[in-house]
Structure formats: structure tokens, C-alpha cells
Design an enzyme around this catalytic site. Sequence first.
Site, short mmCIF file in Angstrom:
data_model
loop_
_atom_site.label_atom_id
_atom_site.label_comp_id
_atom_site.label_asym_id
_atom_site.label_seq_id
_atom_site.Cartn_x
_atom_site.Cartn_y
_atom_site.Cartn_z
N TYR A 236 0.85 -1.19 0.00
CA TYR A 236 0.00 0.00 0.00
C TYR A 236 0.88 1.24 0.00
O TYR A 236 1.97 1.22 -0.56
CB TYR A 236 -1.03 -0.07 1.15
CG TYR A 236 -2.25 0.71 0.75
CD1 TYR A 236 -3.01 0.31 -0.34
CD2 TYR A 236 -2.58 1.88 1.40
CE1 TYR A 236 -4.08 1.08 -0.78
CE2 TYR A 236 -3.67 2.64 0.97
CZ TYR A 236 -4.40 2.24 -0.12
OH TYR A 236 -5.44 2.99 -0.57
N ARG B 93 -8.61 10.61 -8.45
CA ARG B 93 -7.80 11.29 -7.44
C ARG B 93 -7.07 10.22 -6.62
O ARG B 93 -7.46 9.89 -5.52
CB ARG B 93 -8.69 12.15 -6.54
CG ARG B 93 -7.95 13.23 -5.81
CD ARG B 93 -8.17 13.16 -4.31
NE ARG B 93 -8.00 11.82 -3.78
CZ ARG B 93 -8.19 11.49 -2.51
NH1 ARG B 93 -8.57 12.36 -1.66
NH2 ARG B 93 -7.99 10.24 -2.10
N LYS C 70 -5.75 -2.26 -1.46
CA LYS C 70 -6.64 -2.09 -0.32
C LYS C 70 -7.32 -3.42 0.06
O LYS C 70 -7.46 -3.75 1.23
CB LYS C 70 -7.71 -1.06 -0.68
CG LYS C 70 -8.24 -0.36 0.52
CD LYS C 70 -8.11 1.12 0.37
CE LYS C 70 -8.24 1.80 1.70
NZ LYS C 70 -8.22 3.23 1.63
N GLU D 49 -13.49 4.46 -3.50
CA GLU D 49 -12.09 4.75 -3.20
C GLU D 49 -11.50 5.74 -4.20
O GLU D 49 -11.61 5.52 -5.41
CB GLU D 49 -11.31 3.42 -3.25
CG GLU D 49 -9.84 3.54 -2.97
CD GLU D 49 -9.54 3.79 -1.50
OE1 GLU D 49 -10.35 3.41 -0.66
OE2 GLU D 49 -8.49 4.39 -1.23
N ASP D 50 -10.89 6.78 -3.69
CA ASP D 50 -10.12 7.71 -4.52
C ASP D 50 -10.90 8.28 -5.70
O ASP D 50 -10.36 8.40 -6.81
CB ASP D 50 -8.81 7.06 -4.97
CG ASP D 50 -7.77 7.06 -3.83
OD1 ASP D 50 -8.10 7.58 -2.74
OD2 ASP D 50 -6.66 6.57 -4.02
N ASP E 262 -13.96 5.31 2.16
CA ASP E 262 -12.89 5.27 3.16
C ASP E 262 -12.17 6.60 3.28
O ASP E 262 -11.75 6.98 4.38
CB ASP E 262 -11.89 4.17 2.81
CG ASP E 262 -10.85 4.03 3.89
OD1 ASP E 262 -11.23 3.85 5.06
OD2 ASP E 262 -9.65 4.16 3.59
N ASP E 263 -12.02 7.31 2.17
CA ASP E 263 -11.30 8.60 2.22
C ASP E 263 -12.02 9.58 3.13
O ASP E 263 -11.40 10.41 3.79
CB ASP E 263 -11.17 9.21 0.82
CG ASP E 263 -10.56 8.21 -0.15
OD1 ASP E 263 -9.49 7.70 0.15
OD2 ASP E 263 -11.19 7.93 -1.19
N ASN F 89 -0.43 12.81 3.09
CA ASN F 89 0.44 11.76 2.56
C ASN F 89 0.96 12.17 1.18
O ASN F 89 0.30 12.96 0.50
CB ASN F 89 -0.36 10.45 2.41
CG ASN F 89 -0.80 9.91 3.74
OD1 ASN F 89 -0.04 9.86 4.68
ND2 ASN F 89 -2.05 9.49 3.80
P1 NAD Z 1 -8.93 16.88 -1.02
O1 NAD Z 1 -8.33 17.22 -2.33
O2 NAD Z 1 -10.34 16.45 -0.96
O3 NAD Z 1 -8.79 18.16 -0.04
C1 NAD Z 1 -7.65 18.98 0.08
C2 NAD Z 1 -8.06 20.28 0.72
O4 NAD Z 1 -6.90 21.05 1.02
C3 NAD Z 1 -8.94 21.15 -0.14
O5 NAD Z 1 -9.99 21.67 0.65
C4 NAD Z 1 -8.04 22.29 -0.56
O6 NAD Z 1 -8.75 23.51 -0.72
C5 NAD Z 1 -7.13 22.41 0.65
N1 NAD Z 1 -5.87 23.09 0.36
C6 NAD Z 1 -5.09 22.99 -0.72
N2 NAD Z 1 -4.02 23.82 -0.59
C7 NAD Z 1 -4.14 24.43 0.59
C8 NAD Z 1 -3.37 25.39 1.28
N3 NAD Z 1 -2.25 25.86 0.77
N4 NAD Z 1 -3.80 25.80 2.49
C9 NAD Z 1 -4.93 25.33 3.00
N5 NAD Z 1 -5.70 24.41 2.41
C10 NAD Z 1 -5.31 23.96 1.21
O7 NAD Z 1 -7.99 15.79 -0.39
P2 NAD Z 1 -8.33 14.86 0.87
O8 NAD Z 1 -8.87 13.56 0.43
O9 NAD Z 1 -9.11 15.62 1.86
O10 NAD Z 1 -6.86 14.58 1.40
C11 NAD Z 1 -6.07 15.63 1.92
C12 NAD Z 1 -4.78 15.05 2.47
O11 NAD Z 1 -5.09 14.20 3.56
C13 NAD Z 1 -3.99 14.22 1.46
O12 NAD Z 1 -2.64 14.58 1.51
C14 NAD Z 1 -4.15 12.82 1.94
O13 NAD Z 1 -2.99 12.06 1.72
C15 NAD Z 1 -4.39 13.00 3.42
N6 NAD Z 1 -5.15 11.89 3.98
C16 NAD Z 1 -4.63 11.24 5.05
C17 NAD Z 1 -5.30 10.17 5.60
C18 NAD Z 1 -4.73 9.50 6.81
O14 NAD Z 1 -3.77 9.94 7.34
N7 NAD Z 1 -5.28 8.43 7.30
C19 NAD Z 1 -6.48 9.73 5.05
C20 NAD Z 1 -7.02 10.42 3.94
C21 NAD Z 1 -6.33 11.50 3.42
#
Ligand code: NAD
Length: 563
Positions: free
Chosen positions: A109, A162, A180, A251-252, A274-275, A420
Site C-alpha cells: 500500500y 484522485r 486495499k 475509493e479515490d 474510506d477517504d 500523505n
Molecule cells: P482533497 O483534495 O479532498 O482536499 C484537500 C483540501 O486542502 C482542499 O480543501 C483544498 O482547498 C485544501 N488546500 C489545498 N491547498 C491548501 C493550502 N495551501 N492551504 C490550506 N488548504 C489547502 O484531499 P483529501 O482527500 O481531503 O486529502 C487531503 C490530504 O489528507 C492528502 O494529503 C491525503 O494524503 C491525506 N489523507 C490522510 C489520511 C490518513 O492519514 N489516514 C487519510 C485520507 C487522506
Amino acid sequence: MSTSSMPTATTVTDIPEAMPHGVNMLHNPLFNRGTGFSAAEREAFGLRGLLPARVLSMQDQAARILENLRKKPTDLEKYVYLNDLVDRNETLFYRILIDNLEELMPIVYTPTVGQACQQYGHIFRRPRGLYISSEDAGQIAELLANWPIDDIRVIVVTDGERILGLGDLGAHGMGIPVGKLSLYTACAGIPPAMTLPIMLDVGTENKQFQTDPLYIGMPHPRLRGEAYDAFIEEFMQAVTARFPQVLVQFEDFANHHAFALLQRYRDHYRVFNDDIQGTAAVTLAGLFAALRLIAVEGGPRRKLSEQRLLFLGAGEAGVGIADLVVSAMVEEGLTPEEARGRCWFVDSHGLVVRRRDDLAAHKLPYAHEHPPLADFLTAVEELRPTAIIGVSGQPRTFTREVIERMGKYNERPIIFALSNPTSKSECTAEEAYTFTGGRAIFASGSPFPSVKLYGKTYNPGQGNNSYIFPGVGLGVVVSGARHVTDEMFEAAARTLAAQVTETDMANGRIYPELSRIRDVSAAIATAVAEIAFREGLATEPEPDDLPGYVREFMFNPTYDPMV
Ligand code: NAD
């Protein structure tokens, strides 16, 4: 319900008529044991002469695989090597994965799977799962009929728009459902034959892939609008007709589709995202465990509903977390308005406030009455959060000043940098501990090594969704729950937090060690199934001993004698 009719490698003795013979046996990864076939099995299945004479134990085979694996110079080569193994001998693959989860999860993964997806067409060897393209619209049921196994219980489906933090990878995103589902099996024992990865290949906007002759998907632009919605609708109807007991995990999908699909289908089918929801539960568990840790250390015993959360990033992860936090705060006695008032967001345009006119629908519930603020540091200073949660995908945005302010306002500041992969993390573990004088309670999305500081070792937590989704999936499967509810994710979060031991906490951990993940998943599955039975959502008969039944259901890869 029994798994005994399934052609899993552990139950083949129940269905001898379905067993392959001779070379077909060796070419079927669900049954193949290679040099591990006993003399009696070689005799019974026509394998004599087709294998070297010496019978190896599973442990010897595993040692050989690990020896070769560890010689591979890159993680991507390790990924390819393990994929070859799963195509040859699933039982051995899962034995090795379960026994070496900490080492191999980052290969099967994230982060390696991300690299694999970027190059999927170039490392492609054998297909896994089902590929349904927009050209198949109107015929999805026929494609699903081609899948050889009827009793599918868990599907992970993506349209590849995505993939992780990597953007639109089109059909190359198939690596994600494949990876997954291997975690569903490794972490929660969902029998591999009951799982099915699906790629909805609706095109890609990825210019590089559109012109790459080795791209495996349809190189045209993405299907959009009504045609897309109709395609997904046809898929949902066909897939649930073909596999009536199936759980579909989205997913994604890109942000705009992810929320809409979940909203559209969550009350009609057995689905979750899951996201959004898995991330929410693992983060909520981290918050519960952080509050427990503070209390265990002799600090104040604070409730979740007393916390003030400030998110950086208002996408699927951030809003998903806030929604679940709100429902947990409501359970503690707040009104939904009061609970939402404790969750604040900063997105790429600053603080999310009522007077902004550029907000997507999913952000509106968190647009509070407040003057606009342009940056995160000012928001920290104004709002004085007890916890900051980074889900922006933007590296180093928890600056030294931000972390120091958190340390100034809180005795034990909660700092979760969840983006991530590691290179995107809002701050490193070392920064969080250093700039707070070792007082931060830190968790990240990707693993960080322990940090030695002030003569002490700090163990950062990893808010890994794998703590949640496999157990939730197992609970849904054993109960046959008609829907996957917020209450189930909340229960999963509470159960995960309760699995953090005093020893874990003494070491500063807010998540259990990964080596205990099958126990954690079994506990979560039990909690989820209990809700399904209690709320009248179950479609399977309730067992007398639910925890025992959950355990018994879990696939354990061993070479039980076939004859
Ligand atoms: P997403 O694209 O849905 O959301 C990203 C958000 O960040 C958007 O609202 C965007 O406007 C905002 N953004 C972008 N640039 C910015 C900045 N400079 N300042 C402030 N906000 C900003 O993505 P997501 O699915 O919500 O994932 C976001 C992050 O969280 C990813 O890096 C992902 O790897 C991580 N994530 C971690 C876990 C975990 O740790 N278990 C799980 C899911 C996602």
C-alpha cells in the site's frame, strides 16, 4: 453464514469436485502451494513429477520469498515481486504479509502503491479484478457475469480520478483497490476469494497517459455530467444484483464525486467511502486516545466536546473528520450547531467563514460567523485551538511559529499532520516535538520514525486507515448490515482508542502497534456487527457468540491438509 462453500485455500477440502487437477492446480493461486504440496496431495491431484521431489514447509517457502524480496534494490521491484507471488500462491502471500505487516504494508500500500500506479501500464503482468469502461455502458451486468465467483462480499471501486495525492491516474489507479483489498484480507481476514477490485475506466485527463502507448485504460477525456451519473447508477444496480450481499467501498474518487456518491447511495446500498469515513474514524480514535493519554498522565480529564479543532484543508478527509467529530460531540450532549462551532477550517483561500461566496457545498456547515482571516497562523492565534489537523496535501504548512503557538496555548497540544505521502506532511514528528519542548501529541498520515529528544524517545502515531476499514468491512460482512452508518464508524473509533494499552500510552503511542491489527480488527468488527444486529440492519442470523464467530470467520492462511 459459513465460508465453507468458498474456494478459499483453507477450505478446499469441503469442495473436492471444484478442485483443479494437475498443472491447473499449480496455475490456480487460490489452491497452489508449489513445493509445499504434501506427498499425499501430489498423489491425489496428479502433481507427481510436476514439482521437485522435496516437500518444503510453508515457513521454508516464506523464508525463501523474504530472502529474495529483501535483495530487491527498490520498493517498486519488491511490489512487482509480491504481485507475482499473489498470482502464484495467495495462501503463502497472505501468510508472509500478515507475519511481516510493518515491513510490507508500505510496499503493498502507500507509499509504494502510489509509484506502482504511476507506472502501472509499464509493470503490468496479469490483470486482477474487473475493468469496466464507459464503452461498456448498457452492458455492465454482462461484464459482471464474467466474474467466476458468485459470493463476493467486499468490492473496492475507483474511477482513478484522485489517486492518493497523485491526481488523475485513470485506469492505472487499479493498484489502489487491489492493494486495499489485500489489506482487508491481511488485517481483518476477509477471505480473498470474497473480494473483488473494480476499475471504472471512464477516461482520464492525464495528458501523459493519453499519449502513452502502454497506458492500460481508455485514453479519452473523462465521461462527465449526466452520462457519468448514469454510468455509476447502472454500475450500482448491476453490481448489487449480481452480488446481493456485497459491501461497496468507494475509493479515490475526486472530491466533487466522492461526497455526491456517498450522499446518493448511503441510504440505498451497503456502501461507504474510506477517504471520507475511514479517515474520519481513525482520526477520531486518535483524538479519543490523546484525551485518554492526557488523563492517564495525571492531566485534566477532558471530553471531546470541550475541544476546539482547527483543520488545514477542507476536502474529503477534513470535512469527513469534522462530520464524525460532530456526531461524537452530539452524543456527549452538545447540539449539532454547538458541535460544528467547535470545528473550524482554513482552506486555500483562508478561514472558512459565512461571508465567503466561494465555498463548495460540503464546507458550508462549517462556515461560521467570523471576519475573514487570510492565513493559518493568524487563525491559530485568534481561535486558540486545542488540536490542529492537517489534511491539505501541502507540506510544511505547520510552520515553527504555528507549532510554537500551539505549545504556548496548550499544555499538551494535539498536532495531527495527516497529509500523505511523508513528503507532503504538514510538519515532521521531530518538528512537532522539538518546537513544543516534547509536549505535542503527534500523529501523521505516513509513518515517521521515533524521535530522541531531551533523553526521551517519542513514538509518533500513524493515523493509518488500515486500523479502521478492514474491521468495519468485516463487521458489515458478518452481520450483512444493509447500510454502513455513522454510528458504526463512531463505534469503530471508540473501539480502536480503547485498544491502545497503558503500555502503548506510557510510550506516547495513541494507536496500537500494527502487529496487533488482527485483534483490533476483530474487536471493531464485533462492535460494528453489534450495532447492525441491535438496530435491525442485519441480514445474517445473529450468532450466540459474536466475538467467537468473528474470529472463526477470519481467513487464516495455513496449509491445512487437502486430503
Ligand atoms: P482533497 O483534495 O479532498 O482536499 C484537500 C483540501 O486542502 C482542499 O480543501 C483544498 O482547498 C485544501 N488546500 C489545498 N491547498 C491548501 C493550502 N495551501 N492551504 C490550506 N488548504 C489547502 O484531499 P483529501 O482527500 O481531503 O486529502 C487531503 C490530504 O489528507 C492528502 O494529503 C491525503 O494524503 C491525506 N489523507 C490522510 C489520511 C490518513 O492519514 N489516514 C487519510 C485520507 C487522506
